[in-house]
Design an enzyme around this catalytic site. Structure first.
Site, short mmCIF file in Angstrom:
data_model
loop_
_atom_site.label_atom_id
_atom_site.label_comp_id
_atom_site.label_asym_id
_atom_site.label_seq_id
_atom_site.Cartn_x
_atom_site.Cartn_y
_atom_site.Cartn_z
N SER A 184 0.83 -1.20 0.00
CA SER A 184 0.00 0.00 0.00
C SER A 184 0.87 1.25 0.00
O SER A 184 2.08 1.19 0.25
CB SER A 184 -0.91 0.02 1.24
N LYS A 185 0.22 2.38 -0.25
CA LYS A 185 0.92 3.66 -0.19
C LYS A 185 1.48 3.89 1.21
O LYS A 185 2.57 4.46 1.37
CB LYS A 185 -0.03 4.79 -0.57
N ARG A 186 0.76 3.45 2.22
CA ARG A 186 1.23 3.63 3.59
C ARG A 186 2.57 2.93 3.82
O ARG A 186 3.43 3.44 4.54
CB ARG A 186 0.18 3.08 4.57
N ASP A 237 5.20 5.22 2.33
CA ASP A 237 5.43 6.37 3.20
C ASP A 237 6.23 5.97 4.44
O ASP A 237 7.11 6.71 4.90
CB ASP A 237 4.09 6.99 3.64
#
Length: 502
Positions: free
Chosen positions: A258-260, A263
């Protein structure tokens, strides 16, 4: 002819997992002399994000994945946006309703929520549909009246229980799903007069003569429903072959990437930088992070597929020649972002110095180096590119070739600048001033001979010179620096260090 498609929804930036799916479709099509189609599945108007479609097209242009037909490419099977194909889908909705293979339902969101709270593990299927408000529990007159009065409705597929539905998957083999676990999915909504993904997907694949559907594992659960729709619409003989790719997993495994995760661990999950039009939040992209497109392609190709040997570095042509769906893994592939950095380093080394210099020039300009000489930049890049994994990192490795130090690292000064350094370097200035040509090998030998004749300590002299030229204890061999920046700049920097450091 082999015909495959990549069909993203314009609901935000293109995820790197979607890039891999498109890449595998591209490799499969090229290997078989087929066609790759770009279709935009925008029937979910609630989730449409302005700029997302343009982002998708731009991303594939940067990555070097060309399409043969589709949005921005044209073709004979258009339009290629589902929102522009309303009239096409209506025909098939009516066909399913007339055949009794689908039905109209009027249940409100509140009524569906109530059913979920009352019936454990509720799904709208053969066991519950007769308790709901639909054309199976209402008279034809009631149904017609509700529609005539403008009441919103959906059309649901009618899935009969007690059947084994078989999906022959090119990666996973035969997958058998019992129809009792498939709910009566919504195929059409009167609120926007658009079909849902399931019907639009099947109709478009049939009309665009898609022969193979290569998509992510997350769509495997939809495959039995799609098999039913092909059968219900009379298209079973033209149903494409399915291949469901393994998921891209978190770097630690245990869940979808995921993008998380990006990040949290400091890596992009989108091909290009994305600015959210609502929040203004900016998400990093592979292009803006300094990755080369060929490195991203090579890296992604090996996440879930292997060529059958230990070879890792492969061009797009080599990947095309070797790609084989049967060598795709059934299990998910951990997203090893450190390996992605390794690929980028390798491809920077493979790139021509002139190309790397052209990519580095904007970085120099952002650091205030106006109109740098292309030949000089190319020379520095050739000397230093082996030290970096990303184009922007070249600045930290080469800044002293473009700008003189305006200060001196205190730890390096305390360790490398001796009590007699200023006096010795003052002598060296005269020695260097007399040296011609100011080349690498000749100047190095010339200076070392002088040091030996004077009885000075070679390491002390060289360390002090490096501090004077760079400002700290980094950089390549000293005489590569002096030859690059030239005699006058070399003498100026050494004299300034003498004056400042004493």
């Amino acid at each position: 002819m082999v015909r495959v498609r990549f069909a993203p929804s314009p609901t935000g930036p293109l995820h790197i997992g979607g890039v891999r799916t498109a890449l595998y479709n591209y490799l499969f099509a090229r290997q078989h002399g087929g066609k790759l189609i770009l279709r935009i599945e925008d029937t979910d108007s609630q989730r449409f994000v302005p700029g997302a479609e343009e982002y998708i097209v731009d991303a594939f242009a940067w990555l070097g994945i060309p399409f043969d037909e589709g949005v921005s490419y044209g073709g004979s099977c258009g339009p290629y946006r589902q929102s522009e194909r309303k009239a096409i889908y209506t025909k098939y909705v009516d066909q399913l309703l007339d055949a009794g293979l689908a039905y109209v339902a009027f249940d409100t969101p509140e009524e569906l929520e109530k059913a979920r709270s009352v019936i454990p593990n509720f799904q709208y299927d053969a066991s519950t549909r007769m308790q709901m408000r639909n054309a199976l529990t209402l008279t034809a007159a009631e149904v017609n009246a509700r529609i005539a009065n403008g009441q919103q409705y959906v059309v649901r597929i009618k899935v009969d229980p007690g059947e084994e539905i078989r999906v022959n998957d090119l990666i996973r083999g035969e997958v058998v799903i019992h129809s009792s676990i498939i709910d009566d999915k919504v195929l059409y909504k009167s609120s926007n007069q658009l079909p849902t993904y399931h019907l639009a997907n099947i109709a478009d694949d049939h009309l665009m003569e898609i022969t193979h559907v290569i998509r992510g594992e997350e769509w495997l659960s939809s495959a039995p429903l799609h098999v039913l729709l092909y059968r219900y619409l009379g298209w079973a003989d033209t149903m494409p072959a399915f291949a469901h790719l393994p998921l891209l997993l978190k770097p630690e495994g245990g869940g979808k990437l995921s993008k998380r995760d990006g990040d949290r661990l400091g890596f992009p999950v989108f091909p290009l930088e994305w600015r959210d039009p609502k929040s203004g939040d900016v998400s990093s992209g592979y292009r803006e992070s300094g990755y080369l497109p060929e490195a991203v392609i090579n890296f992604l190709a090996l996440l879930g597929w292997n060529p059958g040997d230990d070879r890792e570095l492969m061009s797009m042509q080599e990947l095309t020649e070797r790609f084989d769906l049967s060598r795709c893994s059934k299990s998910g592939a951990k997203f090893d972002y450190e390996k992605g950095k390794w690929f980028n380093h390798q491809y920077i080394q493979k790139r021509d110095n002139r190309d790397v210099a052209a990519m580095f020039t904007p970085v120099l300009e952002r650091h205030g180096i106006a109109a740098p000489d292309p030949a000089y930049v190319e020379k520095i890049v050739g000397m230093m590119k082996e030290r970096v994994g990303f184009i922007p990192d070249l600045w930290a490795q080469t800044y002293y070739f473009f700008t003189a130090p305006d200060g001196y690292d205190e730890k390096t000064r305390a360790k490398r600048w001796k009590a007699d350094s200023a006096a010795q370097l003052a002598e060296l200035v005269d020695v260097l001033r007399a040296r011609e040509p100011f080349d690498v090998e000749g100047t190095e030998e010339y200076v070392k001979d002088w040091i030996a004749q004077k009885g000075y300590h070679l390491g002390n002299i060289m360390n002090a010179v490096r501090l004077a030229l760079v400002g700290e204890g980094i950089g390549p061999q000293i005489f590569h620096i002096t030859e690059a920046i030239g005699k006058e700049e070399t003498l100026r920097r050494i004299q300034r260090a003498i004056d400042v450091l004493k």
